[in-house]
Design a protein around this motif. Structure first.
Motif, PDB file in Angstrom:
ATOM      1  N   MET A 142       5.383  -7.243  21.691  1.00 41.23           N
ATOM      2  CA  MET A 142       5.898  -8.357  20.942  1.00 41.23           C
ATOM      3  C   MET A 142       7.067  -8.989  21.660  1.00 41.23           C
ATOM      4  SD  MET A 142       4.759  -9.001  17.730  1.00 41.23           S
ATOM      5  CE  MET A 142       5.053  -8.299  16.162  1.00 41.23           C
ATOM      6  N   HIS A 143       7.954  -8.140  22.171  1.00 42.37           N
ATOM      7  CA  HIS A 143       9.132  -8.678  22.837  1.00 42.37           C
ATOM      8  C   HIS A 143       8.742  -9.548  24.024  1.00 42.37           C
ATOM      9  CE1 HIS A 143      13.143  -9.136  24.348  1.00 42.37           C
ATOM     10  NE2 HIS A 143      12.717  -8.726  25.520  1.00 42.37           N
ATOM     11  N   ILE A 144       7.716  -9.143  24.749  1.00 44.08           N
ATOM     12  CA  ILE A 144       7.284  -9.922  25.913  1.00 44.08           C
ATOM     13  C   ILE A 144       6.794 -11.299  25.462  1.00 44.08           C
ATOM     14  CG2 ILE A 144       5.563 -10.085  27.750  1.00 44.08           C
ATOM     15  CD1 ILE A 144       5.755  -6.999  27.923  1.00 44.08           C
ATOM     16  N   ALA A 145       5.995 -11.331  24.423  1.00 49.53           N
ATOM     17  CA  ALA A 145       5.503 -12.620  23.934  1.00 49.53           C
ATOM     18  C   ALA A 145       6.650 -13.462  23.399  1.00 49.53           C
ATOM     19  CB  ALA A 145       4.466 -12.402  22.837  1.00 49.53           C
ATOM     20  N   TYR A 146       7.554 -12.835  22.659  1.00 46.04           N
ATOM     21  CA  TYR A 146       8.703 -13.551  22.109  1.00 46.04           C
ATOM     22  C   TYR A 146       9.590 -14.088  23.220  1.00 46.04           C
ATOM     23  CZ  TYR A 146      13.197 -14.313  19.896  1.00 46.04           C
ATOM     24  OH  TYR A 146      14.380 -14.849  19.497  1.00 46.04           O
ATOM     25  N   SER A 147       9.860 -13.263  24.237  1.00 46.26           N
ATOM     26  CA  SER A 147      10.761 -13.691  25.302  1.00 46.26           C
ATOM     27  C   SER A 147      10.162 -14.831  26.121  1.00 46.26           C
ATOM     28  CB  SER A 147      11.134 -12.520  26.204  1.00 46.26           C
ATOM     29  OG  SER A 147       9.996 -12.019  26.863  1.00 46.26           O
TER      30      SER A 147
ATOM     31  N   ALA B  47       0.419 -17.748  22.198  1.00 39.90           N
ATOM     32  CA  ALA B  47       0.405 -16.382  22.728  1.00 39.90           C
ATOM     33  C   ALA B  47       1.216 -15.458  21.833  1.00 39.90           C
ATOM     34  CB  ALA B  47       0.945 -16.356  24.155  1.00 39.90           C
ATOM     35  N   TYR B  48       2.352 -15.937  21.347  1.00 38.50           N
ATOM     36  CA  TYR B  48       3.185 -15.155  20.426  1.00 38.50           C
ATOM     37  C   TYR B  48       2.404 -14.863  19.143  1.00 38.50           C
ATOM     38  CZ  TYR B  48       6.943 -13.929  17.231  1.00 38.50           C
ATOM     39  OH  TYR B  48       7.723 -13.285  16.313  1.00 38.50           O
ATOM     40  N   GLN B  49       1.763 -15.879  18.591  1.00 36.97           N
ATOM     41  CA  GLN B  49       0.969 -15.687  17.381  1.00 36.97           C
ATOM     42  C   GLN B  49      -0.156 -14.677  17.606  1.00 36.97           C
ATOM     43  OE1 GLN B  49      -0.196 -19.775  16.487  1.00 36.97           O
ATOM     44  NE2 GLN B  49       1.026 -19.665  14.616  1.00 36.97           N
ATOM     45  N   ALA B  50      -0.835 -14.784  18.726  1.00 35.61           N
ATOM     46  CA  ALA B  50      -1.934 -13.864  19.031  1.00 35.61           C
ATOM     47  C   ALA B  50      -1.424 -12.428  19.130  1.00 35.61           C
ATOM     48  CB  ALA B  50      -2.620 -14.271  20.325  1.00 35.61           C
ATOM     49  N   THR B  51      -0.259 -12.261  19.726  1.00 40.21           N
ATOM     50  CA  THR B  51       0.316 -10.924  19.850  1.00 40.21           C
ATOM     51  C   THR B  51       0.676 -10.367  18.481  1.00 40.21           C
ATOM     52  OG1 THR B  51       1.176 -11.476  22.035  1.00 40.21           O
ATOM     53  CG2 THR B  51       2.155  -9.578  20.932  1.00 40.21           C
ATOM     54  N   CYS B  52       1.264 -11.193  17.630  1.00 35.30           N
ATOM     55  CA  CYS B  52       1.589 -10.744  16.270  1.00 35.30           C
ATOM     56  C   CYS B  52       0.324 -10.352  15.520  1.00 35.30           C
ATOM     57  CB  CYS B  52       2.334 -11.838  15.508  1.00 35.30           C
ATOM     58  SG  CYS B  52       4.019 -12.105  16.075  1.00 35.30           S
ATOM     59  N   ASN B  53      -0.726 -11.157  15.662  1.00 37.57           N
ATOM     60  CA  ASN B  53      -1.993 -10.839  15.001  1.00 37.57           C
ATOM     61  C   ASN B  53      -2.581  -9.540  15.540  1.00 37.57           C
ATOM     62  OD1 ASN B  53      -1.872 -13.125  13.403  1.00 37.57           O
ATOM     63  ND2 ASN B  53      -3.056 -14.360  14.824  1.00 37.57           N
ATOM     64  N   LYS B  54      -2.470  -9.324  16.841  1.00 35.93           N
ATOM     65  CA  LYS B  54      -3.011  -8.116  17.458  1.00 35.93           C
ATOM     66  C   LYS B  54      -2.310  -6.868  16.924  1.00 35.93           C
ATOM     67  CE  LYS B  54      -3.730  -5.913  21.922  1.00 35.93           C
ATOM     68  NZ  LYS B  54      -3.640  -6.056  23.380  1.00 35.93           N
ATOM     69  N   TYR B  55      -1.015  -6.974  16.671  1.00 41.65           N
ATOM     70  CA  TYR B  55      -0.233  -5.810  16.264  1.00 41.65           C
ATOM     71  C   TYR B  55       0.067  -5.779  14.765  1.00 41.65           C
ATOM     72  CZ  TYR B  55       0.168  -4.804  21.177  1.00 41.65           C
ATOM     73  OH  TYR B  55      -0.139  -4.511  22.474  1.00 41.65           O
ATOM     74  N   THR B  56      -0.776  -6.419  13.968  1.00 46.37           N
ATOM     75  CA  THR B  56      -0.577  -6.451  12.522  1.00 46.37           C
ATOM     76  C   THR B  56      -0.504  -5.044  11.930  1.00 46.37           C
ATOM     77  OG1 THR B  56      -1.664  -8.587  12.350  1.00 46.37           O
ATOM     78  CG2 THR B  56      -1.574  -7.267  10.343  1.00 46.37           C
ATOM     79  N   LYS B  57      -1.376  -4.153  12.377  1.00 44.15           N
ATOM     80  CA  LYS B  57      -1.382  -2.782  11.851  1.00 44.15           C
ATOM     81  C   LYS B  57      -0.097  -2.053  12.204  1.00 44.15           C
ATOM     82  CE  LYS B  57      -6.380  -2.289  11.870  1.00 44.15           C
ATOM     83  NZ  LYS B  57      -7.529  -1.606  12.439  1.00 44.15           N
ATOM     84  N   GLU B  58       0.393  -2.262  13.417  1.00 44.68           N
ATOM     85  CA  GLU B  58       1.632  -1.611  13.842  1.00 44.68           C
ATOM     86  C   GLU B  58       2.820  -2.138  13.040  1.00 44.68           C
ATOM     87  OE1 GLU B  58      -0.771  -2.690  15.788  1.00 44.68           O
ATOM     88  OE2 GLU B  58      -1.238  -1.059  17.170  1.00 44.68           O
TER      89      GLU B  58
ATOM     90  N   LEU C 231      10.620  -7.358   9.910  1.00 43.96           N
ATOM     91  CA  LEU C 231       9.732  -8.334  10.523  1.00 43.96           C
ATOM     92  C   LEU C 231      10.086  -8.468  11.993  1.00 43.96           C
ATOM     93  CD1 LEU C 231       9.826 -11.155   7.825  1.00 43.96           C
ATOM     94  CD2 LEU C 231       7.934  -9.603   8.306  1.00 43.96           C
ATOM     95  N   PRO C 232       9.111  -8.759  12.850  1.00 44.95           N
ATOM     96  CA  PRO C 232       9.418  -9.011  14.255  1.00 44.95           C
ATOM     97  C   PRO C 232      10.299 -10.251  14.381  1.00 44.95           C
ATOM     98  CG  PRO C 232       7.037  -8.915  13.891  1.00 44.95           C
ATOM     99  CD  PRO C 232       7.697  -8.854  12.561  1.00 44.95           C
ATOM    100  N   ALA C 233      11.025 -10.331  15.454  1.00 45.19           N
ATOM    101  CA  ALA C 233      11.876 -11.497  15.676  1.00 45.19           C
ATOM    102  C   ALA C 233      11.039 -12.755  15.722  1.00 45.19           C
ATOM    103  CB  ALA C 233      12.649 -11.335  16.982  1.00 45.19           C
ATOM    104  N   CYS C 234      11.506 -13.761  15.043  1.00 43.42           N
ATOM    105  CA  CYS C 234      10.831 -15.051  15.032  1.00 43.42           C
ATOM    106  C   CYS C 234      11.301 -15.878  16.216  1.00 43.42           C
ATOM    107  CB  CYS C 234      11.167 -15.774  13.732  1.00 43.42           C
ATOM    108  SG  CYS C 234      10.508 -17.423  13.615  1.00 43.42           S
ATOM    109  N   PRO C 235      10.395 -16.557  16.897  1.00 40.57           N
ATOM    110  CA  PRO C 235      10.816 -17.316  18.079  1.00 40.57           C
ATOM    111  C   PRO C 235      11.847 -18.392  17.768  1.00 40.57           C
ATOM    112  CG  PRO C 235       8.473 -17.625  17.633  1.00 40.57           C
ATOM    113  CD  PRO C 235       8.993 -16.662  16.633  1.00 40.57           C
ATOM    114  N   ASN C 236      11.875 -18.886  16.560  1.00 38.34           N
ATOM    115  CA  ASN C 236      12.818 -19.946  16.215  1.00 38.34           C
ATOM    116  C   ASN C 236      14.101 -19.436  15.586  1.00 38.34           C
ATOM    117  OD1 ASN C 236      11.061 -21.964  17.084  1.00 38.34           O
ATOM    118  ND2 ASN C 236       9.987 -21.943  15.138  1.00 38.34           N
TER     119      ASN C 236
END
Length: 61
Positions: A1-6, A31-42, A54-59
């Motif tokens: 997530m951090h990679i997508a967010y950064s 890409a950030y959205q896709a990563t969040c969707n991928k890690y929904t279970k985590e 919640l994961p850090a929001c890009p905004n």
């Protein structure tokens, strides 16, 4: 997530704002959205132990 967010941030390497196109920002956000969707279970698993987390929001960091 951090990679997508950064990828949405300009803090890791200085880039002039005019060099990043709107299309690039859209791609990065998707890409950030896709990563969040991928890690929904985590995310749900973390929220069992840290309610409301919640994961850090890009905004909003």
């Amino acid at each position: 997530m951090h990679i997508a967010y950064s990828a949405l941030q300009n803090t890791t390497r200085p880039i002039a704002a005019d060099k990043i196109t709107e299309e690039q920002l859209i791609i990065r956000f998707k890409a950030y959205q896709a990563t969040c969707n991928k890690y929904t279970k985590e995310i749900a698993a973390i929220q069992k132990y840290i309610p409301g987390w919640l994961p850090a929001c890009p905004n909003h960091g």
